[in-house]
Write an enzyme that holds these catalytic residues in place. Structure first.
Site, PDB file in Angstrom:
ATOM      1  N   HIS A   3       0.859  -1.185   0.000  1.00 45.65           N
ATOM      2  CA  HIS A   3       0.000   0.000   0.000  1.00 45.65           C
ATOM      3  C   HIS A   3       0.891   1.229   0.000  1.00 45.65           C
ATOM      4  CE1 HIS A   3      -3.997  -1.801   1.689  1.00 45.65           C
ATOM      5  NE2 HIS A   3      -3.425  -2.570   0.788  1.00 45.65           N
TER       6      HIS A   3
ATOM      7  N   TYR B 113      -8.864   5.702   7.730  1.00 46.31           N
ATOM      8  CA  TYR B 113      -8.968   6.089   9.146  1.00 46.31           C
ATOM      9  C   TYR B 113     -10.024   7.186   9.218  1.00 46.31           C
ATOM     10  CZ  TYR B 113      -4.732   3.523  10.420  1.00 46.31           C
ATOM     11  OH  TYR B 113      -3.810   2.524  10.659  1.00 46.31           O
TER      12      TYR B 113
ATOM     13  N   PRO C  60      -3.536   0.190  19.313  1.00 49.88           N
ATOM     14  CA  PRO C  60      -3.285  -0.297  17.952  1.00 49.88           C
ATOM     15  C   PRO C  60      -3.405   0.745  16.842  1.00 49.88           C
ATOM     16  CG  PRO C  60      -5.427  -1.056  18.729  1.00 49.88           C
ATOM     17  CD  PRO C  60      -4.790  -0.354  19.882  1.00 49.88           C
TER      18      PRO C  60
ATOM     19  N   TYR D  60       4.403   6.340  10.347  1.00 47.16           N
ATOM     20  CA  TYR D  60       3.535   5.196  10.031  1.00 47.16           C
ATOM     21  C   TYR D  60       4.316   4.144   9.243  1.00 47.16           C
ATOM     22  CZ  TYR D  60      -0.884   2.813   9.128  1.00 47.16           C
ATOM     23  OH  TYR D  60      -1.898   1.888   9.101  1.00 47.16           O
TER      24      TYR D  60
ATOM     25  N   LYS E 218       1.739  -0.218  15.340  1.00 47.61           N
ATOM     26  CA  LYS E 218       3.164  -0.266  15.697  1.00 47.61           C
ATOM     27  C   LYS E 218       3.605  -1.528  16.446  1.00 47.61           C
ATOM     28  CE  LYS E 218       4.729   3.159  13.766  1.00 47.61           C
ATOM     29  NZ  LYS E 218       4.252   2.485  12.558  1.00 47.61           N
TER      30      LYS E 218
HETATM   31  C1  LIG Z   1      -6.681  -5.536  17.312  1.00 49.02           C
HETATM   32  C2  LIG Z   1      -5.187  -5.442  17.158  1.00 49.02           C
HETATM   33  C3  LIG Z   1      -4.655  -4.935  15.982  1.00 49.02           C
HETATM   34  C4  LIG Z   1      -3.273  -4.820  15.840  1.00 49.02           C
HETATM   35  N1  LIG Z   1      -2.777  -4.300  14.674  1.00 49.02           N
HETATM   36  C5  LIG Z   1      -1.440  -4.193  14.511  1.00 49.02           C
HETATM   37  C6  LIG Z   1      -0.880  -3.752  13.268  1.00 49.02           C
HETATM   38  O1  LIG Z   1      -1.601  -3.494  12.300  1.00 49.02           O
HETATM   39  N2  LIG Z   1       0.481  -3.642  13.176  1.00 49.02           N
HETATM   40  C7  LIG Z   1       1.300  -3.969  14.229  1.00 49.02           C
HETATM   41  O2  LIG Z   1       2.530  -3.845  14.089  1.00 49.02           O
HETATM   42  N3  LIG Z   1       0.807  -4.427  15.413  1.00 49.02           N
HETATM   43  C8  LIG Z   1      -0.519  -4.562  15.581  1.00 49.02           C
HETATM   44  N4  LIG Z   1      -1.029  -5.091  16.730  1.00 49.02           N
HETATM   45  C9  LIG Z   1      -0.090  -5.499  17.818  1.00 49.02           C
HETATM   46  C10 LIG Z   1       0.536  -6.880  17.591  1.00 49.02           C
HETATM   47  O3  LIG Z   1      -0.459  -7.844  17.382  1.00 49.02           O
HETATM   48  C11 LIG Z   1       1.419  -7.264  18.797  1.00 49.02           C
HETATM   49  O4  LIG Z   1       2.263  -6.174  19.075  1.00 49.02           O
HETATM   50  C12 LIG Z   1       2.247  -8.533  18.557  1.00 49.02           C
HETATM   51  O5  LIG Z   1       1.438  -9.686  18.657  1.00 49.02           O
HETATM   52  C13 LIG Z   1       3.411  -8.656  19.560  1.00 49.02           C
HETATM   53  O6  LIG Z   1       4.130  -9.841  19.297  1.00 49.02           O
HETATM   54  P1  LIG Z   1       4.861 -10.623  20.476  1.00 49.02           P
HETATM   55  O7  LIG Z   1       5.598 -11.748  19.817  1.00 49.02           O
HETATM   56  O8  LIG Z   1       5.621  -9.684  21.309  1.00 49.02           O
HETATM   57  O9  LIG Z   1       3.703 -11.195  21.429  1.00 49.02           O
HETATM   58  P2  LIG Z   1       2.485 -12.177  21.126  1.00 49.02           P
HETATM   59  O10 LIG Z   1       2.106 -12.147  19.703  1.00 49.02           O
HETATM   60  O11 LIG Z   1       1.439 -11.888  22.129  1.00 49.02           O
HETATM   61  O12 LIG Z   1       3.095 -13.640  21.410  1.00 49.02           O
HETATM   62  C14 LIG Z   1       3.365 -14.091  22.722  1.00 49.02           C
HETATM   63  C15 LIG Z   1       3.293 -15.621  22.758  1.00 49.02           C
HETATM   64  O13 LIG Z   1       3.670 -16.073  24.074  1.00 49.02           O
HETATM   65  C16 LIG Z   1       2.813 -17.134  24.458  1.00 49.02           C
HETATM   66  N5  LIG Z   1       2.798 -17.207  25.935  1.00 49.02           N
HETATM   67  C17 LIG Z   1       2.168 -16.361  26.799  1.00 49.02           C
HETATM   68  N6  LIG Z   1       2.409 -16.746  28.072  1.00 49.02           N
HETATM   69  C18 LIG Z   1       3.212 -17.851  28.013  1.00 49.02           C
HETATM   70  C19 LIG Z   1       3.786 -18.715  29.003  1.00 49.02           C
HETATM   71  N7  LIG Z   1       3.619 -18.508  30.338  1.00 49.02           N
HETATM   72  N8  LIG Z   1       4.544 -19.772  28.586  1.00 49.02           N
HETATM   73  C20 LIG Z   1       4.768 -19.975  27.248  1.00 49.02           C
HETATM   74  N9  LIG Z   1       4.214 -19.194  26.276  1.00 49.02           N
HETATM   75  C21 LIG Z   1       3.461 -18.143  26.657  1.00 49.02           C
HETATM   76  C22 LIG Z   1       1.463 -16.742  23.855  1.00 49.02           C
HETATM   77  O14 LIG Z   1       0.606 -17.884  23.725  1.00 49.02           O
HETATM   78  C23 LIG Z   1       1.891 -16.170  22.513  1.00 49.02           C
HETATM   79  O15 LIG Z   1       1.912 -17.146  21.484  1.00 49.02           O
HETATM   80  C24 LIG Z   1      -2.410  -5.232  16.896  1.00 49.02           C
HETATM   81  C25 LIG Z   1      -2.943  -5.782  18.064  1.00 49.02           C
HETATM   82  C26 LIG Z   1      -4.318  -5.902  18.196  1.00 49.02           C
HETATM   83  C27 LIG Z   1      -4.868  -6.497  19.458  1.00 49.02           C
END
Ligand SMILES: Cc1cc2nc3c(=O)[nH]c(=O)nc-3n(C[C@H](O)[C@H](O)[C@H](O)COP(=O)(O)OP(=O)(O)OC[C@H]3O[C@@H](n4cnc5c(N)ncnc54)[C@H](O)[C@@H]3O)c2cc1C
Length: 398
Positions: A77, A204, A294, A384, A298
């Site tokens: 995009h 948006y 969100p 962005y 980011k």
């Molecule tokens: C509605 C929404 C829209 C979003 N849109 C965007 C977007 O467009 N762009 C963007 O960049 N970000 C976006 N985000 C944010 C993005 O989804 C998160 O920042 C991202 O998932 C972070 O990744 P992570 O690997 O840090 O954590 P997570 O994806 O949360 O992964 C953590 C993992 O750890 C596991 N876990 C938890 N506790 C334990 C435990 N005790 N033992 C073992 N495993 C465990 C979980 O099951 C999970 O699989 C959005 C979030 C939401 C909710």
């Protein structure tokens, strides 16, 4: 069952999986422990989440050899629209952000691709192994986990990484950690529906009834959000009410046609930064260390930036015997983390209708400034797309 490894990673989200893959490619031993099943991560509607990748995130994943799926099935995009008072205003990324743009590909698809690649290359993920304790983090770290059968086990590691998301259990074992946090009086009611998106690029929409976001996963899968109160009950939103409200908030600039709803969920907005992001031989990455609302898209991008930063510090330790990168890990990350927090705060307050009339007056004045100012549009585009913030991590991996 492994009993020792170089790096134990708690959590198979984007942050944990990218770090695991980068380390394994360099021959550094790694074991990932994940509380959920592989099927849950790859198919549960509760794991749909992100869709927008900064250009730098896309490049990092491609350079790391994790880009096959996103290149085949994602979309470039070159801008977004801001909708206000019955008009569409386009933010053209390449002209405002020196060629930078964004990529649209679902986080859940990316996680599925990363799991497949990591396992193909001989990687070890212990699915359905919930981490329940960490010990001796400054000397000889140990990770305690519970197996699917309910038995407890222990893994020793040189380093432990908490990549277990915003409700991080791992984080709770770190003494002296300061959670700098704030709340927002907003939440998003999100839906995924089988219907054409409102437009080819994200819209948006700022409306007096509240903000709405119109995004997509594919030409026939729309991902839309409505600003609601954090106390809202999603059951009070039957399908007809959602479609009617989405079209009202579009203000006539486009239309969304109702289609079968595949998912409906509420995401309250919140934000925190955990400082420091390390303790002894333990490091936090991604949502475990910081969360943003969100609006600015980011969260996953910051998680990827942390993973690259920690990879580089671990690489320097294992390959050159240098510890400085590990010592400075928090300092290195806090720059992009706080830039991400700031932009998410800025964009959330720019677009969400404020309950307080004075704040709402300020917000509208702010929006009028952005819509009429080349400099503010440039600021939006540079943040962005990530050019100004996480962009440096692309160059560092190349
Ligand atoms: C509605 C929404 C829209 C979003 N849109 C965007 C977007 O467009 N762009 C963007 O960049 N970000 C976006 N985000 C944010 C993005 O989804 C998160 O920042 C991202 O998932 C972070 O990744 P992570 O690997 O840090 O954590 P997570 O994806 O949360 O992964 C953590 C993992 O750890 C596991 N876990 C938890 N506790 C334990 C435990 N005790 N033992 C073992 N495993 C465990 C979980 O099951 C999970 O699989 C959005 C979030 C939401 C909710």
């Amino acid at each position: 069952m492994p009993t020792r490894t170089d790096v134990a990673i708690v959590g198979a989200g984007p942050a944990g999986l990218l770090l695991a893959h980068l380390l394994q490619r360099e021959g550094i031993g790694v074991v990932v422990l994940e509380a959920k099943s592989r099927e849950y991560l790859e198919t549960s509607p509760h794991r749909i989440r992100a869709g927008v990748m900064e250009w730098g995130t896309r490049e990092i994943l491609v350079q790391a050899g994790l880009g096959e799926g996103l290149l085949q099935n994602g979309y470039e995009h070159q801008g977004i629209y801001l909708a206000h008072a019955g008009e569409l205003h386009r933010i053209d990324f390449p002209s405002l952000a020196e060629g930078w743009r964004i990529w649209v590909y679902g986080q859940q698809y990316q996680v599925r691709d990363m799991i497949a690649r990591f396992l193909e290359e001989g990687g070890e993920i212990l699915f359905e192994h919930e981490v329940v304790g960490l010990a001796d983090l400054t000397t000889a770290p140990k990770v305690r986990y519970r197996t699917p059968e309910g038995q407890e086990g222990e893994l020793e590691a040189m380093f432990v990484v908490g990549a277990d998301g915003s409700h991080s259990r791992a984080r709770s074992f770190v003494p002296g950690l300061l959670l700098k946090q704030t709340t927002y009086p907003f939440a998003w009611l999100g839906i995924l529906a089988e219907t054409a998106p409102a437009a080819e690029e994200l819209i948006y929409a700022s409306h007096e009834r509240g903000f709405a976001l119109f995004s997509m996963r594919s030409p026939n899968l729309a991902r839309n959000y409505l600003q609601v109160s954090p106390e809202e009950n999603p059951d009070d939103w039957p399908e007809e009410r959602i479609w009617e409200e989405l079209n009202l908030r579009l203000g006539g600039v486009a239309r969304v046609e109702p289609g079968p709803l595949l998912e409906k969920s509420l995401t309250p907005h919140r934000a925190f930064v955990a400082e420091p992001m390390q303790y002894g031989r333990f490091f936090l990455v991604g949502d475990a260390a910081h969360v943003v609302p969100p609006t600015g898209a980011k969260g996953m991008n910051l998680a990827v930036a942390d993973a690259v930063a920690l990879f580089q510090a671990l690489w320097a330790f294992y390959k050159k015997g240098e510890e400085e990168g590990l010592r400075r890990y928090t300092q290195t990350c806090l720059d992009h983390v706080w830039q991400g927090e700031f932009f998410s705060y800025w964009m959330t307050h720019l677009l969400h209708a404020q309950p307080d009339p004075f704040q709402e007056g300020l917000r509208r004045a702010h929006l009028a400034q952005v819509l009429s100012s080349e400099a503010l549009k440039r600021f939006l585009a540079e943040n962005y797309t990530g050019r100004r913030t996480t962009g440096r991590w692309v160059r560092s991996l190349a």
